[in-house]
Design a protein around this motif. Structure first.
Motif, PDB file in Angstrom:
ATOM      1  N   ALA B 140      -0.099   1.700  25.258  1.00 33.96           N
ATOM      2  CA  ALA B 140      -1.254   1.092  24.603  1.00 33.96           C
ATOM      3  C   ALA B 140      -1.268  -0.429  24.693  1.00 33.96           C
ATOM      4  N   ALA B 141      -0.107  -1.047  24.873  1.00 24.98           N
ATOM      5  CA  ALA B 141      -0.060  -2.508  24.896  1.00 24.98           C
ATOM      6  C   ALA B 141       0.927  -2.980  25.958  1.00 24.98           C
ATOM      7  N   LYS B 142       0.374  -3.615  26.978  1.00 24.51           N
ATOM      8  CA  LYS B 142       1.198  -4.008  28.132  1.00 24.51           C
ATOM      9  C   LYS B 142       2.291  -4.983  27.762  1.00 24.51           C
ATOM     10  N   ASN B 143       1.982  -5.907  26.850  1.00 26.66           N
ATOM     11  CA  ASN B 143       2.909  -7.012  26.628  1.00 26.66           C
ATOM     12  C   ASN B 143       3.646  -6.986  25.301  1.00 26.66           C
ATOM     13  N   GLY B 144       3.450  -5.944  24.494  1.00 23.00           N
ATOM     14  CA  GLY B 144       4.130  -5.903  23.206  1.00 23.00           C
ATOM     15  C   GLY B 144       3.636  -6.993  22.272  1.00 23.00           C
ATOM     16  N   GLY B 145       4.476  -7.311  21.264  1.00 22.01           N
ATOM     17  CA  GLY B 145       4.071  -8.300  20.272  1.00 22.01           C
ATOM     18  C   GLY B 145       2.968  -7.796  19.362  1.00 22.01           C
ATOM     19  N   VAL B 146       2.972  -6.495  19.105  1.00 24.51           N
ATOM     20  CA  VAL B 146       1.886  -5.881  18.311  1.00 24.51           C
ATOM     21  C   VAL B 146       2.438  -4.844  17.331  1.00 24.51           C
ATOM     22  N   PHE B 147       1.651  -4.537  16.327  1.00 25.27           N
ATOM     23  CA  PHE B 147       1.909  -3.321  15.556  1.00 25.27           C
ATOM     24  C   PHE B 147       1.213  -2.195  16.294  1.00 25.27           C
ATOM     25  N   LEU B 148       1.956  -1.132  16.501  1.00 28.73           N
ATOM     26  CA  LEU B 148       1.410  -0.012  17.268  1.00 28.73           C
ATOM     27  C   LEU B 148       1.507   1.269  16.447  1.00 28.73           C
ATOM     28  N   CYS B 149       0.414   2.025  16.426  1.00 30.20           N
ATOM     29  CA  CYS B 149       0.495   3.378  15.900  1.00 30.20           C
ATOM     30  C   CYS B 149       0.310   4.299  17.096  1.00 30.20           C
ATOM     31  N   ALA B 150       1.385   4.992  17.454  1.00 32.60           N
ATOM     32  CA  ALA B 150       1.377   5.781  18.687  1.00 32.60           C
ATOM     33  C   ALA B 150       0.623   7.098  18.541  1.00 32.60           C
ATOM     34  N   ALA B 151       0.214   7.447  17.319  1.00 25.24           N
ATOM     35  CA  ALA B 151      -0.455   8.739  17.153  1.00 25.24           C
ATOM     36  C   ALA B 151      -1.732   8.800  17.986  1.00 25.24           C
ATOM     37  N   HIS B 152      -2.573   7.773  17.853  1.00 23.37           N
ATOM     38  CA  HIS B 152      -3.792   7.717  18.657  1.00 23.37           C
ATOM     39  C   HIS B 152      -3.994   6.335  19.248  1.00 23.37           C
ATOM     40  N   MET B 153      -2.858   5.588  19.368  1.00 28.26           N
ATOM     41  CA  MET B 153      -2.854   4.298  20.082  1.00 28.26           C
ATOM     42  C   MET B 153      -3.671   3.204  19.413  1.00 28.26           C
ATOM     43  N   SER B 154      -3.558   3.069  18.123  1.00 28.53           N
ATOM     44  CA  SER B 154      -4.180   1.894  17.501  1.00 28.53           C
ATOM     45  C   SER B 154      -3.216   0.729  17.630  1.00 28.53           C
ATOM     46  N   VAL B 155      -3.750  -0.408  18.051  1.00 29.92           N
ATOM     47  CA  VAL B 155      -2.935  -1.605  18.242  1.00 29.92           C
ATOM     48  C   VAL B 155      -3.495  -2.711  17.347  1.00 29.92           C
ATOM     49  N   TYR B 156      -2.596  -3.359  16.598  1.00 28.92           N
ATOM     50  CA  TYR B 156      -3.004  -4.403  15.656  1.00 28.92           C
ATOM     51  C   TYR B 156      -2.259  -5.694  15.983  1.00 28.92           C
ATOM     52  N   ASP B 157      -2.929  -6.825  15.749  1.00 29.14           N
ATOM     53  CA  ASP B 157      -2.332  -8.120  16.042  1.00 29.14           C
ATOM     54  C   ASP B 157      -1.648  -8.686  14.788  1.00 29.14           C
ATOM     55  N   PRO B 158      -0.332  -8.775  14.788  1.00 34.13           N
ATOM     56  CA  PRO B 158       0.377  -9.243  13.592  1.00 34.13           C
ATOM     57  C   PRO B 158       0.146 -10.729  13.323  1.00 34.13           C
ATOM     58  N   LYS B 159      -0.209 -11.471  14.361  1.00 37.04           N
ATOM     59  CA  LYS B 159      -0.429 -12.904  14.162  1.00 37.04           C
ATOM     60  C   LYS B 159      -1.821 -13.192  13.614  1.00 37.04           C
ATOM     61  N   ALA B 160      -2.683 -12.183  13.647  1.00 37.42           N
ATOM     62  CA  ALA B 160      -4.050 -12.393  13.172  1.00 37.42           C
ATOM     63  C   ALA B 160      -4.328 -11.498  11.963  1.00 37.42           C
ATOM     64  N   GLY B 161      -3.353 -11.367  11.099  1.00 37.50           N
ATOM     65  CA  GLY B 161      -3.562 -10.617   9.863  1.00 37.50           C
ATOM     66  C   GLY B 161      -3.771  -9.134  10.072  1.00 37.50           C
ATOM     67  N   GLY B 162      -3.263  -8.609  11.193  1.00 35.76           N
ATOM     68  CA  GLY B 162      -3.363  -7.165  11.420  1.00 35.76           C
ATOM     69  C   GLY B 162      -4.705  -6.745  11.995  1.00 35.76           C
ATOM     70  N   LYS B 163      -5.390  -7.686  12.604  1.00 37.59           N
ATOM     71  CA  LYS B 163      -6.692  -7.398  13.238  1.00 37.59           C
ATOM     72  C   LYS B 163      -6.540  -6.313  14.312  1.00 37.59           C
ATOM     73  N   VAL B 164      -7.551  -5.465  14.450  1.00 36.01           N
ATOM     74  CA  VAL B 164      -7.478  -4.395  15.443  1.00 36.01           C
ATOM     75  C   VAL B 164      -7.672  -4.973  16.848  1.00 36.01           C
ATOM     76  N   VAL B 165      -6.728  -4.667  17.739  1.00 35.44           N
ATOM     77  CA  VAL B 165      -6.839  -5.121  19.122  1.00 35.44           C
ATOM     78  C   VAL B 165      -7.502  -4.034  19.960  1.00 35.44           C
ATOM     79  N   SER B 166      -7.038  -2.804  19.778  1.00 36.58           N
ATOM     80  CA  SER B 166      -7.643  -1.689  20.511  1.00 36.58           C
ATOM     81  C   SER B 166      -7.318  -0.387  19.793  1.00 36.58           C
ATOM     82  N   GLY B 167      -7.979   0.677  20.216  1.00 39.39           N
ATOM     83  CA  GLY B 167      -7.750   1.980  19.595  1.00 39.39           C
ATOM     84  C   GLY B 167      -8.736   2.276  18.490  1.00 39.39           C
ATOM     85  N   PRO B 168      -8.586   3.440  17.863  1.00 41.71           N
ATOM     86  CA  PRO B 168      -9.623   3.925  16.943  1.00 41.71           C
ATOM     87  C   PRO B 168      -9.593   3.363  15.519  1.00 41.71           C
ATOM     88  N   ALA B 169      -8.613   2.534  15.177  1.00 41.11           N
ATOM     89  CA  ALA B 169      -8.555   2.034  13.793  1.00 41.11           C
ATOM     90  C   ALA B 169      -9.840   1.288  13.439  1.00 41.11           C
TER      91      ALA B 169
END
Ligand SMILES: Cc1cc2nc3c(=O)[nH]c(=O)nc-3n(C[C@H](O)[C@H](O)[C@H](O)COP(=O)(O)OP(=O)(O)OC[C@H]3O[C@@H](n4cnc5c(N)ncnc54)[C@H](O)[C@@H]3O)c2cc1C
Ligand code: FES
Lengths: 443, 241
Positions: B140-169
């Motif tokens: 789900a995330a090529k470069n890491g540095g993210v919060f990842l939920c592998a169940a359905h690939m939600s990716v969140y940006d920890p540096k931006a207050g947990g903003k959704v980067v990609s996925g269904p969140a």
């Protein structure tokens, strides 16, 4: 009460019912149909949105609508008494999960999310009067969502031979619609002694691209572990594996060399069920001890009956605008899930995510806003072995290709390594994916 | 906060009214919108000793319970400062501001580890939800540095207050607001953003019966202190693919 008064009352009652009858008759003459409405409570003061089909799409639309448009009065019509999941059923065939994992209650879905569950089969839609006709009474709608899924299309195999079709349906069920079919396949495996077990992969945009390959793997795994002298013959109408090609090919070769015979471009031309043989277009003959024959798919029969179907890649799928999901000449009716004609992957995850999109479109319309398109999303895991479960997966969106006027995959991410830790993690992910989806629909 | 914003907080249902003065006095990480205070609890190790902010290993997943006994939080020192004053929006369109990480480097964050999509969260058996290091590749995330939920690939940006980067969140992760005292000790004080605690407690009733003896126990608020563990010691398997 005095006797005389009682008579008076009775007479009055008779009179009212007589006038009521006359009025009803007159009305029914005007609209050329007489309805027998089901008595349903209102769960919102606003528009009535009726959804036919409590599958992966319908359940998602119903829940999201109550969320996006709490005032709407949402009714979910489903013919089945409870929900048994098709996804993960391949694992159930070989006891890797139990039936409880797959089974969920429609009442839970309705009570947790504030809509009305109405168990009935819809047999037609009176589009002029905006009424769904069901086996348990008729239901009026302002907006209607048809999410009734697929039917099988045996025509290419049987060419109208109904006896053959019903023998195939009954004795060799495909296992791509109902749990009864899965049950038969499970019994077939439990009773299997030796020989070939034929599975087929149809052409067209069939339901769940990877599922036939996944099923071949888990059955081969079962034969191997139980030391059964059996082999899966996978007759694929397509020139190659249709999805997660690398992952499945490597599983067939490395794990099931003696247990799976994969035959691409193999379309069955003749069934000789008495002698348990099939012949392909090019004249190859395959004998079998048992089988589950998966034919092509089409849109569910209701679409055809209601006059909202059209032939495309598959037959009789929804005749809709691909961006708004509205029926071409009837914008109050929406169709989504596996009934859609767009060449999206016919998967539960796609149907579920589409439910969000369609609910948003309807909520916007109710508020007088424009519909907005968003790509549905496909996340799809497939097991290649059980105990421990190893899996591969794909994740993708869709984009509109303007020149060819079709949707194509976008942002595809593939994970085809079932070997090592990666495969084990993806195997766990498969179950967690399903649990999350069940929560999404029922909690 | 102006009066209208203040009323919105009350009307939001997710948050309680807190006097604006209190916020500016004790909290630096938010501006009061979509913010709810809970018990102030000290972050301690398994022996009950206070955790020092500067002692956290970089880019390492720590876990603790907050604000309830049954709600897991991931604590990470990202090793690099977060963004500041990030404007975020929850799924209902309510806006709020993530002020930034804490610690000398503004690099420490804590998030409610309950995925905003379908509530997947770390358990003792496995964790599908984790911080994935920079440079660590996943599907789900090529470069890491993210919060990842592998169940359905939600990716969140920890540096931006947990903003959704990609996925269904549908919305950013809820942040746990941390405080550091003059002795470098860490405290959790509240939750910023929309949380899914209500749905979570409903969905996992049966599981809580098993893990806490009763559902009600899991819903009790954490008092005074909460034990911080390494996620890799807490969960048998951290799942990333
Ligand atoms: C073996 C197998 C494995 C699969 N694996 C996966 C997987 O791993 N991941 C994945 O994402 N997808 C998977 N799928 C695909 C997934 O099951 C379908 O794509 C999904 O069910 C489509 O959702 P739907 O709502 O369109 O149709 P359905 O889920 O079929 O729902 C349609 C509903 O409508 C009801 N209905 C039909 N007609 C009427 C009527 N006239 N009146 C009332 N009710 C009616 C039906 O009873 C049914 O409940 C798998 C499918 C199979 C068969
Ligand atoms: S539960 Fe986390 S992505 Fe779905």
């Amino acid at each position: 009460m005095k006797r005389r008064e009682l008579f008076k009352l009775a007479a009055a009652a008779a009179l009212t019912s007589a006038t009521a009858n006359a009025a009803e008759k007159k009305k029914s003459k005007e609209s050329k149909s007489s309805f027998n409405f089901a008595l349903l409570p209102k769960n919102g003061k606003g528009k009535r949105v009726v959804i036919i089909g409590g599958g992966w799409a319908g359940l998602s639309v119903a829940k999201r609508l109550k969320e996006y448009s709490p005032n709407s009065d949402v009714v979910l019509i489903e013919q089945r008494a409870h929900f048994v999941s098709c996804p993960i059923s391949n694992l159930w065939l070989v006891d890797a999960v139990d039936l409880e994992f797959l089974t969920h209650s429609y009442l839970d879905a309705a009570r947790n999310n504030g809509y009305t569950f109405f168990q009935a089969a819809a047999y037609n839609i009176d589009r002029k009067n905006k009424v769904v006709l069901t086996t348990n009474g008729d239901v009026k709608y302002d907006y209607l969502v048809v999410a009734t899924g697929i039917d099988y299309d045996y025509s290419q195999w049987t060419k109208g031979d109904i006896e053959l079709e019903y023998e195939l349906r009954t004795n060799y069920p495909p296992g791509f619609m109902t749990h009864s079919e899965h049950q038969v396949i499970k019994e077939k495996l439990e009773d299997f002694e030796e020989g070939n077990f034929i599975l087929t992969v149809p052409g067209g945009n069939y339901r769940c691209l990877p599922a036939p390959y996944e099923r071949a793997c888990v059955i081969a795994d079962y034969f191997k572990k139980n030391k059964i002298k059996g082999k899966v013959i996978l007759l694929d109408e397509n020139p190659d594996i249709t999805i997660k090609k690398k992952g499945f090919h490597s599983a067939f070769n490395e794990l099931y060399k003696d247990y799976i015979q994969y035959v691409p471009s193999a379309k069955i031309e003749k069934f000789d069920l008495k002698n348990k043989k099939v012949e392909t277009e090019i004249g190859d003959v395959y004998e079998f001890a048992d089988a589950a024959f998966y034919p092509r798919v089409r849109g569910s029969k209701l679409l055809e009956i209601a006059g909202i179907a059209k032939d495309g890649i598959n037959k009789k799928e929804a005749n809709i605008d691909p961006f708004t999901y509205q029926v071409k000449d009837d914008p109050n009716i929406f169709c989504c899930g596996d009934v859609r004609p767009m060449a999206f992957s016919k998967s539960g995850n796609t149907a579920n995510s589409e439910g969000y999109v369609v609910a948003r479109i309807i909520a916007n319309l109710i508020e007088g806003k424009k519909p907005t398109w968003k790509s549905p999303h496909t996340t799809c895991y497939s097991a290649v072995s059980t105990d421990p479960i190893r899996a591969i997966s794909v994740d993708a969106d869709y984009k509109w290709d303007k020149t060819n006027k079709v949707f194509t995959f976008a942002n595809v991410k593939l994970n085809e390594k079932w070997q090592g830790k990666m495969g084990l993690h993806t195997g766990k992910g498969l179950l967690e994916w399903a649990k999350g989806m069940y929560r999404d629909m029922f909690d | 906060m102006d009066r209208r914003g203040f009323l919105k907080v009350i009307g939001g249902g997710l948050s309680v009214a807190i006097a604006p003065s209190l916020i500016t006095q004790t909290l630096r990480a938010e501006d009061g919108r979509l913010y709810k205070t809970y018990n102030k609890v000290a972050l301690v190790d398994s022996k009950g000793k206070a955790i020092k902010a500067s002692s956290l290993q970089k880019e390492t997943n720590y876990i603790f319970a907050y604000p309830f006994l049954g709600t897991p939080v991931l604590l990470v020192d990202l090793g690099e400062p977060t963004q500041k004053d990030v404007k975020l929006k929850d799924e209902k369109g309510q806006e709020y501001i993530f002020k930034g990480g804490v610690g000398k480097n503004n690099s420490i964050v804590a998030v409610s580890a309950i995925c905003q999509h379908n509530l997947t969260h770390p358990t003792k058996d496995e964790s599908f939800f984790s911080y994935v290091k920079r440079g660590q590749k996943s599907m789900a995330a090529k470069n890491g540095g993210v919060f990842l939920c592998a169940a359905h690939m939600s990716v969140y940006d920890p540096k931006a207050g947990g903003k959704v980067v990609s996925g269904p969140a549908p919305q950013p992760l809820a942040n746990i607001i941390l405080e550091i005292d003059k002795d470098d000790n860490l405290y959790a004080v509240g939750v910023l953003g929309s949380d899914k605690f209500h749905d979570y407690f409903k969905a996992f009733k049966r599981e809580f019966k098993k893990s806490f003896g009763s559902w009600r126990k899991a819903k009790e608020e954490v008092q005074e202190k909460t034990t911080v563990s390494l996620l890799k010691e807490y969960s048998k398997d951290i799942i990333v693919y």
